[in-house]
Motif scaffolding. Structure first.
Motif, mmCIF file in Angstrom:
data_model
loop_
_atom_site.group_PDB
_atom_site.id
_atom_site.type_symbol
_atom_site.label_atom_id
_atom_site.label_comp_id
_atom_site.label_asym_id
_atom_site.label_seq_id
_atom_site.Cartn_x
_atom_site.Cartn_y
_atom_site.Cartn_z
ATOM 1 N N SER A 5 0.847 -1.196 0.000
ATOM 2 C CA SER A 5 0.000 0.000 0.000
ATOM 3 C C SER A 5 0.889 1.254 0.000
ATOM 4 O O SER A 5 1.962 1.257 0.618
ATOM 5 N N PRO A 6 0.481 2.326 -0.703
ATOM 6 C CA PRO A 6 -0.753 2.504 -1.477
ATOM 7 C C PRO A 6 -0.582 2.244 -2.983
ATOM 8 O O PRO A 6 -1.496 2.508 -3.758
ATOM 9 N N LYS A 60 -4.257 -1.995 -4.180
ATOM 10 C CA LYS A 60 -4.487 -0.856 -3.286
ATOM 11 C C LYS A 60 -4.677 0.463 -4.031
ATOM 12 O O LYS A 60 -5.002 1.481 -3.422
#
Length: 306
Positions: A211-212, A217
């Motif tokens: 992430s991100p 994600k």
């Protein structure tokens, strides 16, 4: 036996006569209507190329079945040919027009229209007025293929700013301050019109595994922009967008490794340009040396990534 022999000789005579008539007809067109003849010759060659491709694909699939091979185990050229069959993307002369399966479906009405004697005139009229909308790549002239590649690349380029802006936005949430700064500098460099070097890109590779910035994600708007860059429709639920994007990128990854095994020096000019175009570079206005240098850098990064 004599009846069969007579039938064969009659068929041979009719075929020979048809060829002579066709030869005279083509010479007449070439002398009298040279521009029309170009379209006619393109149509004739397109039919031949379509049947040859059907034959080649059947041969590859038969080999896979007989030797129990997956697509990833095929040599580069066979893998690339098979990718064109399976792909559900837009545009491929160089790996970027519609995939073969859609080509065949789209060609059926054209084939039916062309069945009656001299009905290919109607097909040629369609070729003249609606080449990109109604016809498949086999019936496009070389100049039309270049024109359409530029048109599709313009659509792809429109999505590049959205991809970079989404990347810069996501970079603000990165926990590692040093890598965050590196990625933001790369985004700013691209937005100013510069191309980062392979070493700069490789240095931030770890950011894309979680992430991100991991594919699962990413924001939906980021996934849609990436889909448009790869000629994939963005008008699907997020789950399908991510699935198709991952599948498409993995195909390119397998192609990269097969291409590295083959060697760039083994590619023809057309294959080289196709490989560049598939990976995001509009190679229509570059020379061979530029294409080869760019693709060499691409492989140098791609084949080091997990």
């Amino acid at each position: 036996l004599s009846a069969k022999a007579g039938s064969r000789s009659l068929l041979t005579a009719l075929t020979s006569r048809a060829k002579r008539i066709r030869g005279r007809y083509e010479r007449f067109l070439e002398r009298t209507f040279p521009r029309f003849y170009v379209l006619y010759a393109t149509f004739t060659k397109g039919i031949q190329a379509l049947f040859l491709e059907v034959k080649e694909i059947r041969k590859i699939k038969s080999k896979m079945s007989r030797q129990r091979l997956s697509a990833q185990q095929l040599p580069y050229r066979e893998m690339e040919r098979l990718r064109q069959v399976r792909r559900d993307a837009v545009p491929q002369r160089w790996g970027c027009f519609p995939p073969f399966r859609r080509d065949v479906i789209k060609a059926i009405p054209i084939g039916i229209i062309a069945i009656p004697p001299f009905a290919n005139f109607l097909v040629i009229v369609l070729m003249y007025f609606f080449p990109r909308q109604l016809l498949i790549r086999y019936f496009w002239t070389p100049s039309q293929q270049l024109e359409f590649l530029d048109a599709y690349d313009a659509i792809r380029r429109d999505s590049y700013p959205d991809v970079v802006e989404s990347l810069a936005l996501a970079a603000r949430s990165l926990p590692d301050a040093q890598l965050q700064k590196r990625l933001q500098e790369i985004c700013a460099e691209v937005q100013r019109g510069s191309q980062p070097c392979v070493a700069e890109l490789y240095a931030v590779r770890s950011l894309f595994s979680g992430s991100p910035l991991g594919l699962n994600k990413l924001r939906v708007s980021h996934v849609k922009a990436l889909s448009q860059v790869l000629f994939l429709t963005p008008y699907l639920p997020p789950f399908f967008l991510r699935y198709r994007l991952r599948s498409h990128v993995l195909e390119i990854r397998h192609l990269d490794r097969a291409l590295l095994r083959l060697g760039l020096g083994q590619l023809s000019e057309e294959e080289l340009r196709a490989a560049c175009y598939l990976r995001g570079l509009n190679s229509t206005h570059l020379d061979v040396a530029q294409c080869r240098a760019w693709l060499d850098q691409w492989l140098g990064l791609s084949c080091k990534l997990q």
